[in-house]
Motif scaffolding. Structure first.
Motif, short mmCIF file in Angstrom:
data_model
loop_
_atom_site.label_atom_id
_atom_site.label_comp_id
_atom_site.label_asym_id
_atom_site.label_seq_id
_atom_site.Cartn_x
_atom_site.Cartn_y
_atom_site.Cartn_z
N TRP A 1 41.64 18.28 -60.17
CA TRP A 1 41.11 18.91 -58.79
C TRP A 1 39.88 18.57 -58.21
O TRP A 1 39.31 18.20 -57.16
N ARG A 2 38.56 18.66 -59.14
CA ARG A 2 37.48 18.31 -58.83
C ARG A 2 37.14 16.81 -58.67
O ARG A 2 36.38 16.58 -57.39
N ASN A 3 37.74 16.03 -59.36
CA ASN A 3 37.64 14.56 -59.09
C ASN A 3 38.32 14.08 -57.56
O ASN A 3 37.97 13.01 -57.27
N HIS A 4 39.61 14.61 -57.41
CA HIS A 4 40.52 13.83 -56.47
C HIS A 4 40.86 14.98 -55.55
O HIS A 4 42.17 14.87 -54.91
N MET A 5 40.12 15.76 -55.06
CA MET A 5 40.55 16.93 -54.31
C MET A 5 40.91 16.33 -52.85
O MET A 5 41.88 16.58 -52.38
N LYS A 6 39.80 15.50 -52.22
CA LYS A 6 40.17 15.11 -50.72
C LYS A 6 41.40 14.16 -50.89
O LYS A 6 42.14 14.59 -49.86
N ALA A 7 41.60 13.38 -51.66
CA ALA A 7 42.93 12.49 -51.64
C ALA A 7 44.07 13.30 -51.89
O ALA A 7 45.18 13.18 -51.18
N ALA A 8 44.07 14.43 -52.74
CA ALA A 8 45.20 15.21 -52.81
C ALA A 8 45.33 15.96 -51.35
O ALA A 8 46.74 16.08 -51.17
N ILE A 9 44.42 16.54 -50.87
CA ILE A 9 44.85 17.17 -49.71
C ILE A 9 45.40 16.07 -48.42
O ILE A 9 46.10 16.62 -47.82
N VAL A 10 44.58 14.91 -48.26
CA VAL A 10 45.17 14.03 -47.39
C VAL A 10 46.53 13.71 -47.61
O VAL A 10 47.51 13.65 -46.75
N ILE A 11 46.88 13.20 -49.04
CA ILE A 11 48.18 13.09 -49.21
C ILE A 11 49.17 14.06 -49.00
O ILE A 11 50.42 14.08 -48.45
N GLY A 12 48.90 15.33 -49.49
CA GLY A 12 49.68 16.55 -49.22
C GLY A 12 49.85 16.77 -47.75
O GLY A 12 50.91 17.14 -47.21
N LEU A 13 48.89 16.72 -47.04
CA LEU A 13 48.94 16.91 -45.48
C LEU A 13 49.35 15.72 -44.63
O LEU A 13 49.50 15.79 -43.51
N ALA A 14 49.73 14.54 -45.16
CA ALA A 14 50.09 13.17 -44.32
C ALA A 14 51.19 13.69 -43.23
O ALA A 14 51.27 13.07 -42.17
N GLY A 15 52.14 14.29 -44.00
CA GLY A 15 53.35 14.54 -42.90
C GLY A 15 52.95 15.28 -41.95
O GLY A 15 53.06 14.87 -40.66
N LEU A 16 52.05 16.34 -41.90
CA LEU A 16 51.55 17.14 -40.94
C LEU A 16 50.59 16.44 -40.01
O LEU A 16 50.72 16.41 -38.96
N ILE A 17 49.74 15.51 -40.61
CA ILE A 17 48.97 14.80 -39.96
C ILE A 17 49.91 13.74 -38.92
O ILE A 17 49.58 13.78 -37.58
N PHE A 18 50.78 13.14 -39.40
CA PHE A 18 51.43 12.17 -38.88
C PHE A 18 52.55 12.88 -37.64
O PHE A 18 52.54 12.12 -36.59
N TYR A 19 52.76 14.17 -37.91
CA TYR A 19 53.57 14.79 -36.99
C TYR A 19 52.75 15.23 -35.70
O TYR A 19 53.31 14.94 -34.67
N ILE A 20 51.63 15.52 -36.05
CA ILE A 20 50.73 15.81 -34.98
C ILE A 20 50.49 14.86 -34.15
O ILE A 20 50.35 14.71 -33.05
N ILE A 21 50.19 13.53 -34.71
CA ILE A 21 49.72 12.17 -33.87
C ILE A 21 50.89 11.76 -33.24
O ILE A 21 50.86 11.31 -31.99
N GLY A 22 52.11 12.19 -33.67
CA GLY A 22 53.32 11.61 -32.97
C GLY A 22 53.58 12.48 -31.64
O GLY A 22 54.13 11.94 -30.54
N ILE A 23 53.36 13.80 -31.87
CA ILE A 23 53.49 14.57 -30.76
C ILE A 23 52.29 14.13 -29.70
O ILE A 23 52.46 14.37 -28.57
N ALA A 24 51.06 14.06 -30.13
CA ALA A 24 49.97 13.63 -29.21
C ALA A 24 50.37 12.27 -28.64
O ALA A 24 50.26 12.23 -27.33
N PHE A 25 50.93 11.57 -29.25
CA PHE A 25 51.41 10.11 -28.75
C PHE A 25 52.50 10.27 -27.77
O PHE A 25 52.19 9.85 -26.34
N ASN A 26 53.52 10.99 -27.92
CA ASN A 26 54.57 11.25 -26.77
C ASN A 26 53.94 12.08 -25.75
O ASN A 26 54.33 11.72 -24.70
N ALA A 27 53.08 13.19 -25.99
CA ALA A 27 52.51 13.64 -25.06
C ALA A 27 51.75 13.06 -23.95
O ALA A 27 51.56 13.31 -22.64
#
Length: 106
Positions: free
Chosen positions: A23-49
């Protein structure tokens, strides 16, 4: 006499140590990979809007693409996470892990 096959407290101690180091060494990557679905979902909604003037989420095809890309990123990231095991200096610590032998096995 303690069981020589499996020692739960030893396993739990090592598991906690490995998890906190990971967790100490790879916290940022774990959060980004874990939230990738939500991030792309928000980008998709923003693109369509923005361009289609419709509040619409990505369809099934878009969601599957995001899922596959996230899974591929996770698979590729594993090499970075545990890739140091083949290094002579850093990987030598893994040789010192206490391991239980099965009964009757040398």
């Amino acid at each position: 006499m303690k069981s020589e096959v499996f020692n739960g407290s030893r396993f739990w101690t090592y598991f906690k140590y490995d998890f906190t180091q990971m967790w100490r060494n790879h916290m940022k990557a774990a959060i980004v990979i874990g939230l990738a679905g939500l991030i792309f979902y928000i980008i998709g909604i923003a693109f369509n809007a923005t361009f289609n003037h419709v509040w619409q989420a990505p369809g099934f095809r878009g969601r599957m693409i995001v899922f596959i890309l996230s899974a591929m990123a996770l698979q590729l990231y594993q090499a970075r996470t545990y890739g140091y095991l083949t290094d002579r200096r850093k990987g030598a610590a893994w040789l010192m892990i206490p391991a239980s032998a099965l009964n009757g096995c040398p």
